[in-house]
Design an enzyme around this catalytic site. Structure first.
Site, PDB file in Angstrom:
ATOM      1  N   GLY A   1       0.821  -1.199   0.000  1.00 31.70           N
ATOM      2  CA  GLY A   1       0.000   0.000   0.000  1.00 31.70           C
ATOM      3  C   GLY A   1       0.857   1.250   0.000  1.00 31.70           C
TER       4      GLY A   1
ATOM      5  N   TYR B   1      11.289   6.539  -0.472  1.00 36.21           N
ATOM      6  CA  TYR B   1      12.729   6.414  -0.698  1.00 36.21           C
ATOM      7  C   TYR B   1      13.320   5.507   0.355  1.00 36.21           C
ATOM      8  CZ  TYR B   1      17.696   7.487  -0.228  1.00 36.21           C
ATOM      9  OH  TYR B   1      19.057   7.375  -0.112  1.00 36.21           O
TER      10      TYR B   1
ATOM     11  N   GLY C   1       6.729  -3.197   5.337  1.00 35.06           N
ATOM     12  CA  GLY C   1       6.773  -2.762   6.733  1.00 35.06           C
ATOM     13  C   GLY C   1       6.965  -1.279   6.907  1.00 35.06           C
TER      14      GLY C   1
ATOM     15  N   CYS D   1       5.181   9.860  -0.373  1.00 33.49           N
ATOM     16  CA  CYS D   1       3.823   9.463   0.017  1.00 33.49           C
ATOM     17  C   CYS D   1       2.762  10.385  -0.562  1.00 33.49           C
ATOM     18  CB  CYS D   1       3.694   9.375   1.536  1.00 33.49           C
ATOM     19  SG  CYS D   1       4.832   8.176   2.268  1.00 33.49           S
TER      20      CYS D   1
END
Length: 224
Positions: free
Chosen positions: A70, A75, A162, A180
């Protein structure tokens, strides 16, 4: 019992992905236990399932890896602690939203050991720190920077991918993407915040806070 795996040096992204996929499948079959892998990558960008092409500002700067986790563009690079979490979410409540909240709470607890107050914000996945010494935002709110990113994938109720915590990466490397998908906030690191933290210090804090946080359920409404 969760196996903790720590790698020295820089682990190629494809190698990490192959390991995660195989381990997640083994956990789902019941032939392997849960695992958390702490590592660093060479400089690279990853694109999540919601990544927008226009958010890749410099496509030729580093390798770009398409992923099925997701989130949007992130980076990874030296000086950033990546924690890949191969955990049985089926045995941890079968609630993806609460599981992500658990991961955020875990990061916040680890940062608290260094006197850093992390925040979670509605509509912004990850962990944020306030920067009161900087000019406020246009609407008067305190400026904030992102210190940790979170993006997971589930397969048969087992997580992989993660989170990443910025210890001392080259922050200019984030300029090649819109991290994001968010433009109004910046990116920071523990060293940028003035904390002389080592990777070993951060690993100890992560391991120490994991059981306390992940052993209890974080309410979906906590902090909302």
């Amino acid at each position: 019992m969760v196996e903790w795996k720590t790698s020295d040096g820089l682990v190629p992204y494809t190698e990490a992905l192959s390991f995660m996929e195989a381990r997640a499948e083994a956990i789902a079959r019941g032939t392997a236990g849960e695992c958390i892998w702490l590592l660093e990558h060479p400089p690279l960008y990853t694109a999540g399932t919601s990544a927008r092409p226009e958010d890749l500002r410099d496509p030729d700067r580093f390798e770009v890896h398409q992923t099925k986790r997701g989130g949007q563009y992130t980076y990874h690079g030296p000086g950033q602690r990546v924690a890949y979490v191969m955990l049985d979410v089926g045995k941890r409540g079968r609630d993806v939203r609460c599981f992500v909240r658990d991961l955020e709470a875990w990061v916040i607890a680890a940062l608290a050991e260094f006197g850093v107050t992390g925040h979670i914000r509605d509509g912004r996945v990850g962990v944020w720190v306030e920067r009161p010494g900087r000019p406020p935002l246009a609407d008067g709110r305190i400026a904030e920077d992102k210190v940790a990113a979170i993006g997971i994938r589930l397969r048969k109720w087992v997580s992989f991918h993660g989170l990443s915590i910025n210890l001392e990466p080259d922050l200019s490397h984030f300029d090649g993407i819109v991290p994001c998908g968010i433009t109004e906030y910046g990116v920071t690191s523990l060293v940028d915040l003035g904390l002389p933290v080592t990777m070993h210090d951060l690993d100890v804090a992560l391991r120490r806070s994991f059981e306390d946080v992940m052993a209890r359920r974080v309410s979906c409404t906590e902090g909302a």
